[in-house]
Design an enzyme around this catalytic site. Structure first.
Site, PDB file in Angstrom:
ATOM      1  N   GLY A 167     -20.961 -18.877 -14.667  1.00 17.74           N
ATOM      2  CA  GLY A 167     -20.894 -20.269 -14.790  1.00 17.74           C
ATOM      3  C   GLY A 167     -20.675 -20.695 -16.424  1.00 17.74           C
ATOM      4  O   GLY A 167     -21.233 -21.564 -16.898  1.00 17.74           O
TER       5      GLY A 167
ATOM      6  N   LYS B   1     -13.423 -22.672  -6.538  1.00 16.99           N
ATOM      7  CA  LYS B   1     -13.842 -22.154  -7.732  1.00 16.99           C
ATOM      8  C   LYS B   1     -13.771 -23.112  -8.979  1.00 16.99           C
ATOM      9  O   LYS B   1     -13.802 -22.620 -10.069  1.00 16.99           O
ATOM     10  CB  LYS B   1     -13.398 -20.777  -8.011  1.00 16.99           C
ATOM     11  CG  LYS B   1     -13.161 -19.463  -7.052  1.00 16.99           C
ATOM     12  CD  LYS B   1     -14.241 -19.819  -5.990  1.00 16.99           C
ATOM     13  CE  LYS B   1     -15.533 -19.139  -6.411  1.00 16.99           C
ATOM     14  NZ  LYS B   1     -16.644 -19.263  -5.155  1.00 16.99           N
TER      15      LYS B   1
ATOM     16  N   TRP C 145     -24.114 -27.038   2.320  1.00 16.32           N
ATOM     17  CA  TRP C 145     -22.942 -27.322   3.204  1.00 16.32           C
ATOM     18  C   TRP C 145     -23.326 -28.309   4.288  1.00 16.32           C
ATOM     19  O   TRP C 145     -22.581 -28.588   5.204  1.00 16.32           O
ATOM     20  CB  TRP C 145     -22.635 -25.895   4.006  1.00 16.32           C
ATOM     21  CG  TRP C 145     -23.398 -25.121   4.638  1.00 16.32           C
ATOM     22  CD1 TRP C 145     -23.642 -25.306   5.959  1.00 16.32           C
ATOM     23  CD2 TRP C 145     -24.270 -24.317   4.303  1.00 16.32           C
ATOM     24  NE1 TRP C 145     -24.831 -24.413   6.229  1.00 16.32           N
ATOM     25  CE2 TRP C 145     -25.321 -23.606   5.309  1.00 16.32           C
ATOM     26  CE3 TRP C 145     -24.447 -23.577   2.901  1.00 16.32           C
ATOM     27  CZ2 TRP C 145     -26.082 -22.353   5.109  1.00 16.32           C
ATOM     28  CZ3 TRP C 145     -25.085 -22.364   2.664  1.00 16.32           C
ATOM     29  CH2 TRP C 145     -26.278 -21.849   3.972  1.00 16.32           C
TER      30      TRP C 145
ATOM     31  N   ARG D 124     -22.090 -16.654 -10.311  1.00 13.97           N
ATOM     32  CA  ARG D 124     -21.643 -15.533 -11.008  1.00 13.97           C
ATOM     33  C   ARG D 124     -22.264 -15.804 -12.545  1.00 13.97           C
ATOM     34  O   ARG D 124     -23.047 -15.151 -13.054  1.00 13.97           O
ATOM     35  CB  ARG D 124     -20.376 -15.273 -10.927  1.00 13.97           C
ATOM     36  CG  ARG D 124     -19.721 -13.882 -11.325  1.00 13.97           C
ATOM     37  CD  ARG D 124     -18.219 -13.598 -10.866  1.00 13.97           C
ATOM     38  NE  ARG D 124     -17.587 -14.774 -11.814  1.00 13.97           N
ATOM     39  CZ  ARG D 124     -17.093 -14.654 -13.201  1.00 13.97           C
ATOM     40  NH1 ARG D 124     -17.075 -13.548 -13.603  1.00 13.97           N
ATOM     41  NH2 ARG D 124     -16.331 -15.598 -13.810  1.00 13.97           N
TER      42      ARG D 124
ATOM     43  N   HIS E 186     -11.232 -28.467   0.587  1.00 16.20           N
ATOM     44  CA  HIS E 186     -10.178 -27.815  -0.148  1.00 16.20           C
ATOM     45  C   HIS E 186      -8.681 -28.263   0.169  1.00 16.20           C
ATOM     46  O   HIS E 186      -7.861 -27.478  -0.375  1.00 16.20           O
ATOM     47  CB  HIS E 186     -10.345 -26.276  -0.313  1.00 16.20           C
ATOM     48  CG  HIS E 186     -11.527 -25.888  -1.037  1.00 16.20           C
ATOM     49  ND1 HIS E 186     -12.116 -26.041  -2.124  1.00 16.20           N
ATOM     50  CD2 HIS E 186     -12.376 -24.697  -0.509  1.00 16.20           C
ATOM     51  CE1 HIS E 186     -12.994 -25.317  -2.570  1.00 16.20           C
ATOM     52  NE2 HIS E 186     -13.249 -24.368  -1.600  1.00 16.20           N
TER      53      HIS E 186
ATOM     54  N   GLY F 222     -15.838 -25.902  -9.364  1.00 15.50           N
ATOM     55  CA  GLY F 222     -16.989 -26.728  -9.743  1.00 15.50           C
ATOM     56  C   GLY F 222     -17.436 -27.574  -8.482  1.00 15.50           C
ATOM     57  O   GLY F 222     -18.094 -28.637  -8.761  1.00 15.50           O
ATOM     58  N   THR F 223     -16.954 -27.382  -7.066  1.00 19.63           N
ATOM     59  CA  THR F 223     -17.302 -27.955  -5.991  1.00 19.63           C
ATOM     60  C   THR F 223     -18.861 -27.965  -5.657  1.00 19.63           C
ATOM     61  O   THR F 223     -19.583 -28.969  -5.366  1.00 19.63           O
ATOM     62  CB  THR F 223     -16.885 -27.116  -4.632  1.00 19.63           C
ATOM     63  OG1 THR F 223     -15.689 -26.564  -5.094  1.00 19.63           O
ATOM     64  CG2 THR F 223     -16.403 -27.982  -3.470  1.00 19.63           C
TER      65      THR F 223
ATOM     66  N   SER G 265     -12.911 -16.252 -11.262  1.00 18.06           N
ATOM     67  CA  SER G 265     -14.011 -16.642 -10.557  1.00 18.06           C
ATOM     68  C   SER G 265     -13.506 -16.295  -9.131  1.00 18.06           C
ATOM     69  O   SER G 265     -14.179 -15.715  -8.105  1.00 18.06           O
ATOM     70  CB  SER G 265     -14.279 -18.001 -10.467  1.00 18.06           C
ATOM     71  OG  SER G 265     -15.386 -18.270  -9.712  1.00 18.06           O
TER      72      SER G 265
ATOM     73  N   TRP H 297     -18.135 -29.335   5.092  1.00 19.49           N
ATOM     74  CA  TRP H 297     -16.604 -29.155   4.694  1.00 19.49           C
ATOM     75  C   TRP H 297     -15.744 -29.610   5.819  1.00 19.49           C
ATOM     76  O   TRP H 297     -16.077 -29.241   6.865  1.00 19.49           O
ATOM     77  CB  TRP H 297     -16.284 -27.707   4.349  1.00 19.49           C
ATOM     78  CG  TRP H 297     -17.071 -26.893   3.276  1.00 19.49           C
ATOM     79  CD1 TRP H 297     -18.353 -26.521   3.349  1.00 19.49           C
ATOM     80  CD2 TRP H 297     -16.405 -26.977   2.030  1.00 19.49           C
ATOM     81  NE1 TRP H 297     -18.637 -26.317   1.960  1.00 19.49           N
ATOM     82  CE2 TRP H 297     -17.502 -26.188   1.067  1.00 19.49           C
ATOM     83  CE3 TRP H 297     -15.033 -27.143   1.575  1.00 19.49           C
ATOM     84  CZ2 TRP H 297     -17.083 -25.887  -0.117  1.00 19.49           C
ATOM     85  CZ3 TRP H 297     -14.818 -26.772   0.130  1.00 19.49           C
ATOM     86  CH2 TRP H 297     -16.045 -26.190  -0.545  1.00 19.49           C
TER      87      TRP H 297
ATOM     88  N   TRP I 120     -21.330 -27.414  -7.721  1.00 19.63           N
ATOM     89  CA  TRP I 120     -21.954 -28.214  -8.948  1.00 19.63           C
ATOM     90  C   TRP I 120     -21.750 -29.485  -8.750  1.00 19.63           C
ATOM     91  O   TRP I 120     -22.845 -30.364  -8.604  1.00 19.63           O
ATOM     92  CB  TRP I 120     -21.213 -27.762 -10.214  1.00 19.63           C
ATOM     93  CG  TRP I 120     -21.982 -28.318 -11.343  1.00 19.63           C
ATOM     94  CD1 TRP I 120     -23.290 -28.645 -11.473  1.00 19.63           C
ATOM     95  CD2 TRP I 120     -21.636 -27.688 -12.801  1.00 19.63           C
ATOM     96  NE1 TRP I 120     -23.819 -28.665 -12.866  1.00 19.63           N
ATOM     97  CE2 TRP I 120     -22.618 -28.127 -13.275  1.00 19.63           C
ATOM     98  CE3 TRP I 120     -20.442 -27.183 -13.297  1.00 19.63           C
ATOM     99  CZ2 TRP I 120     -22.540 -28.052 -14.905  1.00 19.63           C
ATOM    100  CZ3 TRP I 120     -20.553 -27.217 -14.702  1.00 19.63           C
ATOM    101  CH2 TRP I 120     -21.422 -27.517 -15.483  1.00 19.63           C
TER     102      TRP I 120
ATOM    103  N   ALA J  86     -31.002 -23.320 -12.757  1.00 12.09           N
ATOM    104  CA  ALA J  86     -31.618 -23.775 -11.406  1.00 12.09           C
ATOM    105  C   ALA J  86     -30.969 -23.647 -10.185  1.00 12.09           C
ATOM    106  O   ALA J  86     -31.402 -23.323  -9.146  1.00 12.09           O
ATOM    107  CB  ALA J  86     -31.876 -25.438 -11.585  1.00 12.09           C
TER     108      ALA J  86
HETATM  109  S1  PPS Z   1     -16.273 -22.612  -3.958  1.00 18.33           S
HETATM  110  O1  PPS Z   1     -16.455 -21.335  -3.311  1.00 18.33           O
HETATM  111  O2  PPS Z   1     -14.927 -23.183  -3.980  1.00 18.33           O
HETATM  112  O3  PPS Z   1     -17.135 -23.835  -3.260  1.00 18.33           O
HETATM  113  O4  PPS Z   1     -16.812 -22.382  -5.504  1.00 18.33           O
HETATM  114  P1  PPS Z   1     -16.992 -23.669  -6.409  1.00 18.33           P
HETATM  115  O5  PPS Z   1     -18.375 -24.134  -6.187  1.00 18.33           O
HETATM  116  O6  PPS Z   1     -15.915 -24.611  -6.713  1.00 18.33           O
HETATM  117  O7  PPS Z   1     -17.018 -22.894  -7.729  1.00 18.33           O
HETATM  118  C1  PPS Z   1     -17.849 -21.626  -8.007  1.00 18.33           C
HETATM  119  C2  PPS Z   1     -17.807 -21.563  -9.689  1.00 18.33           C
HETATM  120  O8  PPS Z   1     -18.651 -22.689 -10.128  1.00 18.33           O
HETATM  121  C3  PPS Z   1     -19.886 -22.118 -11.066  1.00 18.33           C
HETATM  122  N1  PPS Z   1     -21.080 -22.970 -11.100  1.00 18.33           N
HETATM  123  C4  PPS Z   1     -21.542 -23.494 -12.211  1.00 18.33           C
HETATM  124  N2  PPS Z   1     -21.112 -23.453 -13.314  1.00 18.33           N
HETATM  125  C5  PPS Z   1     -21.931 -23.928 -14.302  1.00 18.33           C
HETATM  126  N3  PPS Z   1     -23.031 -24.646 -13.830  1.00 18.33           N
HETATM  127  C6  PPS Z   1     -23.557 -24.959 -12.572  1.00 18.33           C
HETATM  128  N4  PPS Z   1     -24.420 -25.774 -12.395  1.00 18.33           N
HETATM  129  C7  PPS Z   1     -22.644 -24.341 -11.803  1.00 18.33           C
HETATM  130  N5  PPS Z   1     -22.761 -24.286 -10.323  1.00 18.33           N
HETATM  131  C8  PPS Z   1     -21.581 -23.446  -9.924  1.00 18.33           C
HETATM  132  C9  PPS Z   1     -20.095 -20.896 -10.191  1.00 18.33           C
HETATM  133  O9  PPS Z   1     -20.918 -19.926 -11.147  1.00 18.33           O
HETATM  134  C10 PPS Z   1     -18.648 -20.143 -10.213  1.00 18.33           C
HETATM  135  O10 PPS Z   1     -18.085 -19.780 -11.237  1.00 18.33           O
HETATM  136  P2  PPS Z   1     -18.074 -18.535 -11.916  1.00 18.33           P
HETATM  137  O11 PPS Z   1     -16.992 -18.371 -12.995  1.00 18.33           O
HETATM  138  O12 PPS Z   1     -17.494 -17.556 -10.697  1.00 18.33           O
HETATM  139  O13 PPS Z   1     -19.461 -18.123 -12.497  1.00 18.33           O
END
Ligand code: PPS
Length: 288
Positions: free
Chosen positions: A251, A45, A73, A249, A100, A47-48, A130, A78, A50, A223
């Site tokens: 972001g 959670k 994926w 969720r 991870h 920013g993976t 998150s 992974w 992203w 997007a």
């Molecule tokens: S995981 O399950 O570990 O792969 O999750 P991970 O991708 O690390 O984290 C998911 C959270 O990143 C938010 N997210 C983003 N936020 C802003 N902009 C972009 N483009 C974006 N992409 C993914 C995602 O909404 C999850 O955060 P929360 O706070 O739950 O919304």
């Protein structure tokens, strides 16, 4: 569904057995990296997804086709998950991997193979929020109970994937030993283009204005939320119960303020200070 209730323990960390076996974990721990490999390392959670999207756009020079047609994926497998051995494009000139796992498991092999590492970190208060919500969606994670119960386990490091503190300290401790780029979720939020430019320089990847424009467009929250190849809606509802929430969720930065009670906040701050007080972070989060 297979092994949904199973927990594997590896390197002192609990992991969902639906995604991992001792065999898949051993595969990761004995992996032979190459100098052309790029590894995204994160605590969950942070920013993976992203970063997977950003690197997809960077490596395709702004062509959105891979991001729109190949699940994330597959684009960035992974390393420790069961399917990795089969999914890894062995002949690819550049392999993008995601993990991870803690640094202590992978660092020697990464150093040996001279792979590049991108470590993405996020304010642990937002990570906890998150991750809590994700536990309702992901059927391969245990029932988190109340937010208070979950937060206690998060601070104790007994949640799946282990302690956030150990994870970040382990990877930060490799800064002088590995070819590692440290970046925060908050930096991506504040300046996506500037961070992409720094990333491109680190990776030795050209980044013209058109690529940058495409990257900015396709890696926006809106997007990615609507991109079935990035938002995990392709995962069947027996594994991710999409009626319980979205992977993409909110972001946002600072959502913890809407979740933490004053008591939870002061407990968290005390623990954070104990664990991180002496740690030099390249960038800091506002914790108050
Ligand atoms: S995981 O399950 O570990 O792969 O999750 P991970 O991708 O690390 O984290 C998911 C959270 O990143 C938010 N997210 C983003 N936020 C802003 N902009 C972009 N483009 C974006 N992409 C993914 C995602 O909404 C999850 O955060 P929360 O706070 O739950 O919304």
């Amino acid at each position: 569904m297979e092994r949904l209730g199973v927990t594997e323990t590896f390197a002192g960390v609990s992991l969902p057995g639906h995604l991992h076996t001792q065999e898949s974990l051993a595969f990761a721990a004995t992996f032979t990296f190459r100098p052309t490999d790029v590894v995204i390392a994160t605590y969950p959670k942070s920013g993976t997804t992203w970063m997977q999207e950003i690197l997809t756009l960077l490596f395709s020079h702004g062509d959105a086709l891979p991001a729109k047609t190949i699940p994330n994926w597959e684009r960035a497998p992974w390393l420790e998950q069961i399917y990795c051995r089969a999914a890894l494009p062995d002949a690819a000139p550049r392999r993008l991997l995601t993990t991870h796992l803690p640094a202590r498991v992978l660092a020697p092999a990464l150093r040996q193979g001279k792979a590049k590492v991108i470590y993405v970190a996020r304010n642990p208060k937002d990570v906890a929020v998150s991750f809590y919500h994700f536990h309702h969606l992901a059927k391969f994670l245990p029932d988190p109970g109340s937010f208070d119960t979950f937060l206690t386990q998060f601070l104790e490091g007994t949640v799946h994937y282990g302690s956030w503190f150990d994870h970040i300290k382990g990877w930060l401790g490799q800064q002088q030993l590995l070819d590692i780029f440290y970046v925060t979720y908050e930096e991506l939020h504040q300046d996506l283009c500037g961070t992409a430019q720094r990333l491109a320089a680190f990776l030795g990847c050209p980044l013209g204005p058109e690529t940058l424009g495409a990257l900015e467009q396709h890696c926006s929250f809106a997007a990615m939320r609507d991109n079935t190849m990035a938002n995990y809606t392709l995962i069947p509802s027996e594994i991710m119960d999409h009626s319980q929430g979205r992977f993409m969720r909110k972001g946002v930065v600072g959502d913890w303020r809407d979740h933490f009670s004053p008591q939870q906040n002061s407990t968290f701050n005390r623990r954070y200070q104990e664990e991180m007080g002496d740690v030099e972070l390249p960038t800091r989060w506002p914790m108050a």
